[in-house]
Design an enzyme around this catalytic site. Sequence first.
Site, mmCIF file in Angstrom:
data_model
loop_
_atom_site.group_PDB
_atom_site.id
_atom_site.type_symbol
_atom_site.label_atom_id
_atom_site.label_comp_id
_atom_site.label_asym_id
_atom_site.label_seq_id
_atom_site.Cartn_x
_atom_site.Cartn_y
_atom_site.Cartn_z
ATOM 1 N N LYS A 27 0.653 -1.194 0.015
ATOM 2 C CA LYS A 27 0.023 0.013 -0.152
ATOM 3 C C LYS A 27 0.845 1.162 -0.003
ATOM 4 O O LYS A 27 1.509 1.461 0.917
ATOM 5 C CB LYS A 27 -0.982 0.038 1.117
ATOM 6 N N GLY A 66 -7.589 9.674 9.427
ATOM 7 C CA GLY A 66 -7.675 9.931 10.509
ATOM 8 C C GLY A 66 -8.725 10.964 11.156
ATOM 9 O O GLY A 66 -9.104 11.058 12.267
ATOM 10 N N ALA A 101 -9.272 6.242 3.774
ATOM 11 C CA ALA A 101 -9.027 7.349 4.939
ATOM 12 C C ALA A 101 -10.256 8.394 4.584
ATOM 13 O O ALA A 101 -10.959 8.517 3.589
ATOM 14 C CB ALA A 101 -8.123 8.461 4.302
ATOM 15 N N THR A 106 -8.730 4.081 11.873
ATOM 16 C CA THR A 106 -9.005 4.839 13.187
ATOM 17 C C THR A 106 -10.351 4.506 13.488
ATOM 18 O O THR A 106 -10.855 4.874 14.641
ATOM 19 C CB THR A 106 -8.661 6.169 12.721
#
Length: 258
Positions: A99, A160, A187, A210
């Site tokens: 990644k 996050g 994300a 997250t």
Amino acid sequence: MDDPLVIAGRTFRSRLIVGTGKYRTYQEMVRAHEASGAEMVTVAVRRVNLTDKTKESLLDYIDREKFFLLPNTAGCYTAEEAIRTARLAREVGLSHWIKLEVIGDPQTLFPDTEELVAATRVLVREGFVVLPYTNDDLVVARKLIDAGAAAVMPLAAPIGSGLGVQNATNLRILRERITEVPLIVDAGVGTASDATIAMELGADGVLMNTAIAEAQDPVRMAEAMRAAVEAGRKAYLAGRMPKRLYASASSPLTGVVR
């Protein structure tokens, strides 16, 4: 398996990819991974103890019989740095899949797309399966595909942040114009509805960390994300009803007793 996710010829039953950072304990991470139903787990190469085998390592808590390991180049700010990190991951036996992250700004963690494309070209030539984290930008996505990326992984919002999908229009455009490789939202997801929206927009999968790790109950959130991704995928395949400005009666008017 009637609707699998296929990346570079490899088949996955789950369309959810999970991370390994920010958990309170490794034990909590293990339980969340199990609850998520994910088959692919991403781990930052820089967080892994690759030298001292006598010390506890993150890898000790990932069952590689159950989970496909996807190392990532988090924390890299140049193509050269990311390439070196990917090579290290392969050399120590983590994977030849990577990644790819090349960050351009330390506050927003937005990618440096010029460096990202350059790193993709090099790593593909060296036999890596490259999954680049990128902006929700069609032009950049096309350059990454031309460079040989096995998937395109646009952000929904900053890493996050938990803000959810901030630009649904761009994701819809990406879905319409990218058919050669999977489109995986990476994300910005904060809760289950965000994951569902991403999938309803046509994403082939969602990568998150997250949103699960920082939940008050990560295991329960992992279960919610599993269901959300599945629901969003089914809704996308089913095709939603058209939106209308005015009401439309649910029951037919023919045959109504007057």
